[in-house]
Scaffold this motif. Structure first.
Motif, PDB file in Angstrom:
ATOM      1  N   ALA A  78      57.801  -3.690  48.389  1.00 39.72           N
ATOM      2  CA  ALA A  78      57.686  -2.773  47.253  1.00 39.72           C
ATOM      3  C   ALA A  78      57.109  -3.486  46.038  1.00 39.72           C
ATOM      4  O   ALA A  78      56.311  -2.903  45.281  1.00 39.72           O
ATOM      5  CB  ALA A  78      59.052  -2.179  46.921  1.00 39.72           C
ATOM      6  N   LEU A 107      61.624   2.334  49.226  1.00 36.47           N
ATOM      7  CA  LEU A 107      60.438   1.959  48.459  1.00 36.47           C
ATOM      8  C   LEU A 107      60.412   2.666  47.103  1.00 36.47           C
ATOM      9  O   LEU A 107      60.120   2.057  46.070  1.00 36.47           O
ATOM     10  CB  LEU A 107      59.168   2.291  49.245  1.00 36.47           C
ATOM     11  CG  LEU A 107      58.909   1.482  50.524  1.00 36.47           C
ATOM     12  CD1 LEU A 107      57.683   2.027  51.246  1.00 36.47           C
ATOM     13  CD2 LEU A 107      58.728   0.002  50.213  1.00 36.47           C
ATOM     14  N   VAL A 116      58.069   2.270  43.703  1.00 41.09           N
ATOM     15  CA  VAL A 116      56.817   2.796  44.240  1.00 41.09           C
ATOM     16  C   VAL A 116      56.800   4.310  44.022  1.00 41.09           C
ATOM     17  O   VAL A 116      57.752   4.992  44.394  1.00 41.09           O
ATOM     18  CB  VAL A 116      56.663   2.467  45.736  1.00 41.09           C
ATOM     19  CG1 VAL A 116      55.311   2.951  46.252  1.00 41.09           C
ATOM     20  CG2 VAL A 116      56.821   0.967  45.980  1.00 41.09           C
TER      21      VAL A 116
END
Length: 223
Positions: free
Chosen positions: A133, A174, A179
């Protein structure tokens, strides 16, 4: 739409891409039609499976990336991201990095990432997720597809559901690590895309996996 119908459509797209004018060189045709056909096929998969504009965009980006479309700046960005991803996962036994064209892939071994019949990522893998990530947030110009895969043990429906839940679990981690959700598509393929035989335990272990595909966003926007 069934996977069989999708396969037929992809074959038609591939054959159409091969029908290039004879005045072009093999190299030129490979680059142009590999990218265009890949983008079209990727967009089709994204729309059929994802049933969304976002899925279509990510599918097109991935298809174009496999075809190698993109300028020097795009290639350099993917070179840098590949370097960074390999560096952060250099000591990992659970994840591997590969590259095709401008498509970067990170594969997590299912047997290491999840317990049997579970879609909960093992806490021991959080460090790898953190590092992946971290690299992704440094390259916001990319789109991401998280793909879940299983072996052939169990029913088709169960494996499809399990693969989707596992891919979603990775996506959730993530997103929790910064993200952007809008960059990520999730697809469960179940047992339909094996990379090894299912006749041996070693082969089944390879097939049980989650793959993260990373493609340049600019390629999807130019198709």
């Amino acid at each position: 739409m069934s996977m069989k119908r999708i396969s037929v459509l992809l074959c038609l797209l591939f054959l159409a891409g091969c029908a290039a004018p004879q005045t072009q060189t093999k190299t030129t045709k490979g680059g142009l039609y590999g990218a265009a056909g890949g983008a079209a096929a990727g967009a089709l998969i994204g729309q059929v499976i994802g049933r969304s504009t976002s899925g279509t965009l990510i599918g097109a980006a991935i298809g174009a990336a496999v075809g190698g479309a993109g300028g020097a700046a795009v290639g350099k960005m993917m070179d840098n991201q590949e370097r960074d991803m390999r560096n952060v996962l250099a000591t990992s036994d659970a994840a591997a990095v590969s590259r095709e064209g401008n498509l970067l892939a990170v594969t997590f071994k299912g047997d290491v990432t999840f317990d049997t019949n579970s879609a909960e990522v093992r806490p021991g893998l959080y460090s790898e997720i953190n590092r992946v990530a971290g690299v992704m947030t440094q390259y916001p110009e990319t789109l991401i597809r998280v793909e879940g895969h299983t072996d052939s043990v169990g029913s088709d429906a169960y494996n499809m559901d399990l693969s989707t839940r596992r891919a979603n679990a990775v996506k959730t981690l993530l997103v929790q690590r910064g993200v952007a959700d809008s960059r990520i598509e999730v697809v469960g393929y179940g047992e339909t895309m094996p990379i090894a035989t299912n006749d041996t335990e070693a082969g089944r272990q390879k097939n049980r996996r989650v793959e993260i595909k990373i493609a340049p966003q600019t390629q999807a926007q130019t198709q």
